[in-house]
Write a protein that holds these residues in place. Structure first.
Motif, PDB file in Angstrom:
ATOM      1  N   GLU A 114      76.753 -41.536  25.851  1.00  0.00           N
ATOM      2  CA  GLU A 114      76.892 -42.503  26.935  1.00  0.00           C
ATOM      3  C   GLU A 114      78.336 -42.425  27.413  1.00  0.00           C
ATOM      4  O   GLU A 114      79.254 -42.315  26.603  1.00  0.00           O
ATOM      5  CB  GLU A 114      76.626 -43.923  26.448  1.00  0.00           C
ATOM      6  CG  GLU A 114      75.204 -44.223  26.099  1.00  0.00           C
ATOM      7  CD  GLU A 114      75.012 -45.655  25.630  1.00  0.00           C
ATOM      8  OE1 GLU A 114      73.865 -46.108  25.669  1.00  0.00           O
ATOM      9  OE2 GLU A 114      75.996 -46.309  25.223  1.00  0.00           O
ATOM     10  N   VAL A 115      78.510 -42.489  28.717  1.00  0.00           N
ATOM     11  CA  VAL A 115      79.844 -42.427  29.308  1.00  0.00           C
ATOM     12  C   VAL A 115      80.067 -43.717  30.082  1.00  0.00           C
ATOM     13  O   VAL A 115      79.286 -44.060  30.974  1.00  0.00           O
ATOM     14  CB  VAL A 115      79.972 -41.211  30.251  1.00  0.00           C
ATOM     15  CG1 VAL A 115      81.373 -41.124  30.823  1.00  0.00           C
ATOM     16  CG2 VAL A 115      79.591 -39.926  29.527  1.00  0.00           C
ATOM     17  N   LYS A 116      81.120 -44.455  29.707  1.00  0.00           N
ATOM     18  CA  LYS A 116      81.461 -45.716  30.382  1.00  0.00           C
ATOM     19  C   LYS A 116      82.833 -45.566  31.029  1.00  0.00           C
ATOM     20  O   LYS A 116      83.804 -45.215  30.363  1.00  0.00           O
ATOM     21  CB  LYS A 116      81.496 -46.872  29.394  1.00  0.00           C
ATOM     22  CG  LYS A 116      80.170 -47.165  28.739  1.00  0.00           C
ATOM     23  CD  LYS A 116      80.306 -48.286  27.726  1.00  0.00           C
ATOM     24  CE  LYS A 116      79.035 -48.444  26.928  1.00  0.00           C
ATOM     25  NZ  LYS A 116      79.178 -49.411  25.841  1.00  0.00           N
ATOM     26  N   MET A 117      82.864 -45.820  32.344  1.00  0.00           N
ATOM     27  CA  MET A 117      84.120 -45.788  33.095  1.00  0.00           C
ATOM     28  C   MET A 117      84.193 -47.034  33.963  1.00  0.00           C
ATOM     29  O   MET A 117      83.162 -47.504  34.456  1.00  0.00           O
ATOM     30  CB  MET A 117      84.186 -44.550  33.983  1.00  0.00           C
ATOM     31  CG  MET A 117      84.239 -43.245  33.233  1.00  0.00           C
ATOM     32  SD  MET A 117      84.306 -41.808  34.331  1.00  0.00           S
ATOM     33  CE  MET A 117      82.651 -41.793  34.981  1.00  0.00           C
ATOM     34  N   TRP A 169      87.776 -37.766  19.861  1.00  0.00           N
ATOM     35  CA  TRP A 169      86.848 -36.843  20.506  1.00  0.00           C
ATOM     36  C   TRP A 169      86.710 -35.538  19.733  1.00  0.00           C
ATOM     37  O   TRP A 169      85.745 -34.805  19.919  1.00  0.00           O
ATOM     38  CB  TRP A 169      87.292 -36.555  21.925  1.00  0.00           C
ATOM     39  CG  TRP A 169      87.104 -37.707  22.873  1.00  0.00           C
ATOM     40  CD1 TRP A 169      86.395 -38.851  22.643  1.00  0.00           C
ATOM     41  CD2 TRP A 169      87.611 -37.814  24.188  1.00  0.00           C
ATOM     42  NE1 TRP A 169      86.444 -39.661  23.753  1.00  0.00           N
ATOM     43  CE2 TRP A 169      87.179 -39.055  24.716  1.00  0.00           C
ATOM     44  CE3 TRP A 169      88.398 -36.994  24.983  1.00  0.00           C
ATOM     45  CZ2 TRP A 169      87.502 -39.471  26.002  1.00  0.00           C
ATOM     46  CZ3 TRP A 169      88.715 -37.408  26.265  1.00  0.00           C
ATOM     47  CH2 TRP A 169      88.273 -38.638  26.757  1.00  0.00           C
ATOM     48  N   TYR A 180      93.744 -41.057  19.803  1.00  0.00           N
ATOM     49  CA  TYR A 180      93.056 -42.227  19.260  1.00  0.00           C
ATOM     50  C   TYR A 180      91.573 -42.273  19.582  1.00  0.00           C
ATOM     51  O   TYR A 180      90.846 -43.064  19.021  1.00  0.00           O
ATOM     52  CB  TYR A 180      93.730 -43.507  19.742  1.00  0.00           C
ATOM     53  CG  TYR A 180      93.574 -43.761  21.217  1.00  0.00           C
ATOM     54  CD1 TYR A 180      92.548 -44.574  21.691  1.00  0.00           C
ATOM     55  CD2 TYR A 180      94.436 -43.202  22.135  1.00  0.00           C
ATOM     56  CE1 TYR A 180      92.399 -44.808  23.039  1.00  0.00           C
ATOM     57  CE2 TYR A 180      94.289 -43.438  23.483  1.00  0.00           C
ATOM     58  CZ  TYR A 180      93.273 -44.231  23.932  1.00  0.00           C
ATOM     59  OH  TYR A 180      93.135 -44.454  25.267  1.00  0.00           O
ATOM     60  N   LYS A 181      91.091 -41.461  20.488  1.00  0.00           N
ATOM     61  CA  LYS A 181      89.685 -41.545  20.877  1.00  0.00           C
ATOM     62  C   LYS A 181      88.757 -40.780  19.942  1.00  0.00           C
ATOM     63  O   LYS A 181      87.560 -40.917  20.032  1.00  0.00           O
ATOM     64  CB  LYS A 181      89.516 -41.064  22.313  1.00  0.00           C
ATOM     65  CG  LYS A 181      90.189 -42.007  23.302  1.00  0.00           C
ATOM     66  CD  LYS A 181      89.852 -41.685  24.710  1.00  0.00           C
ATOM     67  CE  LYS A 181      90.506 -42.702  25.627  1.00  0.00           C
ATOM     68  NZ  LYS A 181      90.145 -42.518  27.013  1.00  0.00           N
ATOM     69  N   ASP A 199      90.688 -43.504  31.434  1.00  0.00           N
ATOM     70  CA  ASP A 199      90.064 -44.750  30.984  1.00  0.00           C
ATOM     71  C   ASP A 199      88.551 -44.532  30.922  1.00  0.00           C
ATOM     72  O   ASP A 199      87.815 -44.911  31.839  1.00  0.00           O
ATOM     73  CB  ASP A 199      90.417 -45.893  31.932  1.00  0.00           C
ATOM     74  CG  ASP A 199      89.961 -47.238  31.405  1.00  0.00           C
ATOM     75  OD1 ASP A 199      89.566 -47.323  30.216  1.00  0.00           O
ATOM     76  OD2 ASP A 199      89.997 -48.211  32.185  1.00  0.00           O
ATOM     77  N   VAL A 200      88.104 -43.891  29.860  1.00  0.00           N
ATOM     78  CA  VAL A 200      86.692 -43.570  29.679  1.00  0.00           C
ATOM     79  C   VAL A 200      86.330 -43.768  28.212  1.00  0.00           C
ATOM     80  O   VAL A 200      87.144 -43.530  27.329  1.00  0.00           O
ATOM     81  CB  VAL A 200      86.378 -42.126  30.145  1.00  0.00           C
ATOM     82  CG1 VAL A 200      87.153 -41.110  29.349  1.00  0.00           C
ATOM     83  CG2 VAL A 200      84.899 -41.830  30.078  1.00  0.00           C
ATOM     84  N   GLU A 201      85.119 -44.246  27.982  1.00  0.00           N
ATOM     85  CA  GLU A 201      84.621 -44.408  26.619  1.00  0.00           C
ATOM     86  C   GLU A 201      83.394 -43.527  26.476  1.00  0.00           C
ATOM     87  O   GLU A 201      82.443 -43.624  27.260  1.00  0.00           O
ATOM     88  CB  GLU A 201      84.258 -45.870  26.378  1.00  0.00           C
ATOM     89  CG  GLU A 201      83.790 -46.154  24.977  1.00  0.00           C
ATOM     90  CD  GLU A 201      83.432 -47.622  24.773  1.00  0.00           C
ATOM     91  OE1 GLU A 201      82.519 -47.878  23.974  1.00  0.00           O
ATOM     92  OE2 GLU A 201      84.056 -48.479  25.422  1.00  0.00           O
ATOM     93  N   ILE A 202      83.404 -42.662  25.477  1.00  0.00           N
ATOM     94  CA  ILE A 202      82.293 -41.742  25.226  1.00  0.00           C
ATOM     95  C   ILE A 202      81.728 -42.066  23.850  1.00  0.00           C
ATOM     96  O   ILE A 202      82.443 -42.024  22.853  1.00  0.00           O
ATOM     97  CB  ILE A 202      82.763 -40.279  25.286  1.00  0.00           C
ATOM     98  CG1 ILE A 202      83.351 -39.981  26.667  1.00  0.00           C
ATOM     99  CG2 ILE A 202      81.614 -39.337  24.954  1.00  0.00           C
ATOM    100  CD1 ILE A 202      84.045 -38.642  26.776  1.00  0.00           C
ATOM    101  N   THR A 203      80.432 -42.403  23.821  1.00  0.00           N
ATOM    102  CA  THR A 203      79.770 -42.805  22.589  1.00  0.00           C
ATOM    103  C   THR A 203      78.556 -41.925  22.342  1.00  0.00           C
ATOM    104  O   THR A 203      77.726 -41.753  23.236  1.00  0.00           O
ATOM    105  CB  THR A 203      79.310 -44.280  22.689  1.00  0.00           C
ATOM    106  OG1 THR A 203      80.422 -45.089  23.044  1.00  0.00           O
ATOM    107  CG2 THR A 203      78.729 -44.752  21.370  1.00  0.00           C
TER     108      THR A 203
END
Length: 88
Positions: free
Chosen positions: A25-28, A15, A12-13, A65-69
């Motif tokens: 950007e990496v959000k954790m 990538w 679902y991500k 649990d990481v969001e990569i934009t």
């Protein structure tokens, strides 16, 4: 009728749409916003290698649990134009 067990696994991500060279950007959770660079992506999108500024090279898996934009992407190929028969 398709059997769900025979379909390829999708993540679902999304990538798999990242490209080497993309600035991200990496959000954790528990960590401030970090900037990084995509080094490589698994073809099925299940993992991505990033160089994260001030951290180094790191592999992220889809289960983390990481969001990569993407903040600055490399040029993408134009897949909407028909191929040319140059040189024929």
């Amino acid at each position: 009728m398709l059997d769900a067990g025979t379909l390829p696994l999708r993540h679902y991500k999304a990538w798999e749409y990242l490209l080497p060279g993309d600035e991200v950007e990496v959000k954790m959770p528990g960590v401030g916003l970090q900037l990084g660079l995509v080094l490589d992506v698994m073809p099925d999108g299940s993992g991505v290698w990033l160089y994260v500024n001030d951290v180094g090279k790191r592999l992220f898996g889809v289960d983390e649990d990481v969001e990569i934009t993407v903040i600055k992407g490399v040029e993408r190929p134009d897949i909407t134009s028909p191929p040319t028969n140059s040189g024929i």
